[in-house]
Scaffold this active site. Structure first.
Site, mmCIF file in Angstrom:
data_model
loop_
_atom_site.group_PDB
_atom_site.id
_atom_site.type_symbol
_atom_site.label_atom_id
_atom_site.label_comp_id
_atom_site.label_asym_id
_atom_site.label_seq_id
_atom_site.Cartn_x
_atom_site.Cartn_y
_atom_site.Cartn_z
ATOM 1 N N PRO A 2 0.845 -1.201 0.000
ATOM 2 C CG PRO A 2 -0.607 -1.516 1.776
ATOM 3 C CD PRO A 2 0.691 -1.989 1.213
ATOM 4 C CD GLU A 3 3.865 3.049 -3.576
ATOM 5 O OE1 GLU A 3 4.336 4.107 -3.124
ATOM 6 O OE2 GLU A 3 4.466 2.328 -4.383
#
Ligand SMILES: [Zn+2]
Length: 282
Positions: A2-3
């Site tokens: 997840p960014e």
């Protein structure tokens, strides 16, 4: 992984669904993720109200009304899902932590690869992991101006390439490989440029590029290479249309609109692939 846009999307979902709700039950289904979950967690957070949700880099912080803050990191594969609590419903696969509110919501922390993290710290202090973080890439105009001055100072003597510099979380926080590649394309700056050679205008263009790409991704509900679920449990999968990331060997779309043909190149920098167009990016 997840960014920042995914983490921001999850944070907003938690905020919308859980603000001012009171924790009545906490269950851990294992003791250790990347590091042990604090032993006192349950006793400290049960009966507290969740009053404030923030994101710092890729960390989600839930501030409680008892001067304590819970810190979550999603690691490589973590998700946080909020849904109505149904009595005696079994936990889902890889659910390591469950929090139930008096108002009837259930927050599940799910992390198949277990590189994530759950920790607790006093709200008036800063968590040791957050102390040395660079500034956030997004913010209002005042923040953006401070970010510009900060980058100007940090880049001026740096021989390191701008690509590698932008991935350094001490310099600017929360940017992953994809977003740096795309932001540099928008800015027209080659990932190979030595940081210290960038002009003020070019630094402004990079900040603008970062803002544009992150804002688009957040508006799209976050995007991800892997499975990703919104805080409300709905599959919020949205693959952003990358212009350069992962496009090695394809024609650059920017160039095509100008009737030019240029092939996207890939180069490895500090162990990570950079994708770029050497016509658009100088
Ligand atoms: Zn191009």
């Amino acid at each position: 992984m997840p960014e920042l846009p995914e983490v921001e999307t999850i944070k907003r979902g938690l905020e919308n669904n859980l603000t001012n709700q009171t924790i009545i039950s906490v269950q851990r289904h294992r003791d250790t993720l990347r590091q042990p979950i604090p032993k006192e967690l349950e006793s400290v957070i049960t009966h507290a109200k969740m009053i404030h949700f923030t994101r710092r880099g890729k960390y989600i912080l839930i501030e409680l009304n008892n001067q304590q803050t819970i810190l979550f990191h999603l690691g490589m594969s973590g998700k946080m899902i909020v849904r109505p609590n149904i009595k005696d419903e079994p936990i889902v696969k890889h659910e390591h932590f469950t929090l139930i509110t008096k108002e009837g919501q259930r927050l599940s922390y799910i992390d198949p690869r277990r590189f994530g993290m759950i920790d607790l710290f006093p709200s008036e202090e800063n968590h040791t992991l957050l102390i040395h973080m660079g500034p956030e890439p997004l913010g209002d105009d005042t923040h953006q101006h401070k970010l510009f001055l900060h980058l100007l100072e940090k880049l001026k003597n740096k021989k390191q390439s701008i690509k590698v510099t932008l991935l350094d979380q001490h310099i600017i926080t929360g940017l992953g490989n994809i977003y740096v590649c795309e932001a540099l394309l928008l800015a027209g700056i080659s990932p190979l440029r030595e940081s210290k050679t960038l002009t003020k205008i070019e630094i402004q263009r990079i900040i603008q590029g970062i803002q544009t790409i992150l804002t688009q991704a957040i508006a799209a509900g976050g995007s991800s290479m892997r499975d990703y679920v919104h805080a409300n449990g709905k599959k919020g999968y949205f693959q952003m249309q990358w212009k350069v990331y992962g496009k090695e060997g394809e024609f650059c779309l920017n160039c095509l609109t100008k009737q030019k043909k240029s092939v996207i190149k890939r180069v490895v920098q500090a162990g990570r692939s950079s994708f770029y167009c050497d016509i658009c990016q100088k």
